[in-house]
Design an enzyme around this catalytic site. Structure first.
Site, PDB file in Angstrom:
ATOM      1  N   ALA A  19       0.797  -1.230   0.000  1.00 57.03           N
ATOM      2  CA  ALA A  19       0.000   0.000   0.000  1.00 57.03           C
ATOM      3  C   ALA A  19       0.826   1.273   0.000  1.00 57.03           C
ATOM      4  CB  ALA A  19      -0.923   0.000   1.219  1.00 57.03           C
ATOM      5  N   ASP A  68       6.348  -7.462   5.773  1.00 56.06           N
ATOM      6  CA  ASP A  68       7.061  -8.149   4.695  1.00 56.06           C
ATOM      7  C   ASP A  68       6.269  -9.427   4.429  1.00 56.06           C
ATOM      8  OD1 ASP A  68       8.681  -9.551   2.996  1.00 56.06           O
ATOM      9  OD2 ASP A  68      10.464  -9.498   4.285  1.00 56.06           O
ATOM     10  N   VAL A  69       5.535  -9.456   3.322  1.00 55.42           N
ATOM     11  CA  VAL A  69       4.625 -10.588   3.089  1.00 55.42           C
ATOM     12  C   VAL A  69       5.360 -11.907   2.900  1.00 55.42           C
ATOM     13  CG1 VAL A  69       2.797  -9.113   2.156  1.00 55.42           C
ATOM     14  CG2 VAL A  69       4.472 -10.148   0.590  1.00 55.42           C
ATOM     15  N   SER A 145      -1.823 -11.218 -12.972  1.00 60.87           N
ATOM     16  CA  SER A 145      -1.352 -10.365 -14.062  1.00 60.87           C
ATOM     17  C   SER A 145      -1.691 -11.041 -15.381  1.00 60.87           C
ATOM     18  CB  SER A 145       0.163 -10.171 -13.965  1.00 60.87           C
ATOM     19  OG  SER A 145       0.679  -9.576 -15.145  1.00 60.87           O
ATOM     20  N   TYR A 159       8.353 -13.846 -12.663  1.00 59.03           N
ATOM     21  CA  TYR A 159       7.128 -13.067 -12.476  1.00 59.03           C
ATOM     22  C   TYR A 159       5.933 -13.786 -13.100  1.00 59.03           C
ATOM     23  CZ  TYR A 159       3.991  -9.031 -12.506  1.00 59.03           C
ATOM     24  OH  TYR A 159       2.932  -8.178 -12.309  1.00 59.03           O
ATOM     25  N   ALA A 161       5.569 -16.956 -13.843  1.00 60.21           N
ATOM     26  CA  ALA A 161       5.265 -18.193 -13.127  1.00 60.21           C
ATOM     27  C   ALA A 161       4.522 -17.909 -11.832  1.00 60.21           C
ATOM     28  CB  ALA A 161       6.560 -18.960 -12.836  1.00 60.21           C
ATOM     29  N   LYS A 163       2.649 -15.304 -11.115  1.00 59.56           N
ATOM     30  CA  LYS A 163       1.315 -14.772 -11.368  1.00 59.56           C
ATOM     31  C   LYS A 163       0.374 -15.845 -11.917  1.00 59.56           C
ATOM     32  CE  LYS A 163       1.998 -10.570  -9.962  1.00 59.56           C
ATOM     33  NZ  LYS A 163       1.294 -10.033  -8.778  1.00 59.56           N
TER      34      LYS A 163
END
Length: 253
Positions: A19, A68-69, A145, A159, A161, A163
């Site tokens: 965010a 930090d996810v 995406s 990226y 893979a 998504k």
């Protein structure tokens, strides 16, 4: 309930990851406009103050949480903070993500893992933490995406893979939590929207992709955020397990 009332999220609590910038800011402000209080989760907490001010200006309450996810414990702490402050979590927007553009023969194992750890694993850890406290009627929206569906002339194996995997994760969580828990889980697959990622594209790249876009332009972040509000609100109450493509017609060509 009128049709317009079905889009309201008054007094709901929405958690938005990533965010601190870009699409995350658009999501946060759109949900505040729809009447929700917003938990702002990001690693760069110094940049959350501006987003929080926008939420406050719309008459809603923000809560900024360092997250930090890629760290499951941090994800649990973010949800715990939301519960301590508001008492409930109604919507999760799994927006945090990173991308690289490294040729497959040159990408290191760590580079690949870093992208997957944030984009895919981070979405799962946040969904897991939120799913444990969410009540029936809640909603999770994972940000995938178009690169999880098609290619776009960039070397983005990690990226793409990650998504694509989010689409599978979305289906499975929708199946697990739908009937038994009443939690809806959907995904958005954005095309080209202005963000830190598009700012990093090589000069001329976006222009080269314009012939693939049936609408002939990049997307306005507000258009994507409005789609998320629809999915999260009662207006999207019969939607689950789906991936909604918002790409100006790119994947139709």
């Amino acid at each position: 309930m009128s049709v317009l009332d079905m889009f309201s999220l008054t007094d709901k609590v929405v958690v938005v990851t990533g965010a601190s910038s870009g699409l995350g800011v658009s999501f946060a402000t759109a949900f505040a406009e729809a009447g929700a209080d917003v938990v702002l989760a990001a690693r760069r907490t110094d940049r959350l103050a501006e987003t929080a001010a926008k939420v406050e200006a719309l008459g809603r309450t923000p809560l900024s949480v360092a997250t930090d996810v890629a760290d499951p414990d941090a994800c649990r702490r973010a949800i715990d903070s939301a519960m301590e402050t508001f008492g409930h979590v109604d919507v999760l927007i799994n927006n945090a993500g990173v991308g690289t553009a490294v040729p497959a023969t040159k990408e290191t194992p760590q580079q690949f893992r870093d992208v997957v750890d944030i984009n895919l694993n981070g979405s799962y850890w946040m969904a897991q933490a939120a799913g444990r406290v969410m009540q029936p009627g809640s909603a999770i929206i994972n940000i995938s995406s178009i690169l999880g569906i098609t290619t776009a002339g960039l070397p983005q194996a990690a990226y793409s893979a990650s998504k694509a995997a989010i689409i599978g994760l979305t289906r499975d969580l929708a199946q697990q939590w739908g009937t038994r828990r009443g939690i809806r889980v959907n995904a958005l697959a954005p095309g080209f929207f202005k963000s830190e990622m598009t700012d990093g594209y090589a000069p001329g790249y976006l222009d080269s992709q314009m012939p693939r876009l049936l609408l002939g332009r990049t997307g306005d972040p507000a258009e994507l955020a409005a789609t998320a509000v629809w999915l999260a609100s009662p207006a999207g109450g019969y939607m689950t397990g789906q991936t909604i493509v918002v790409d100006g017609g790119l994947t139709a060509t």
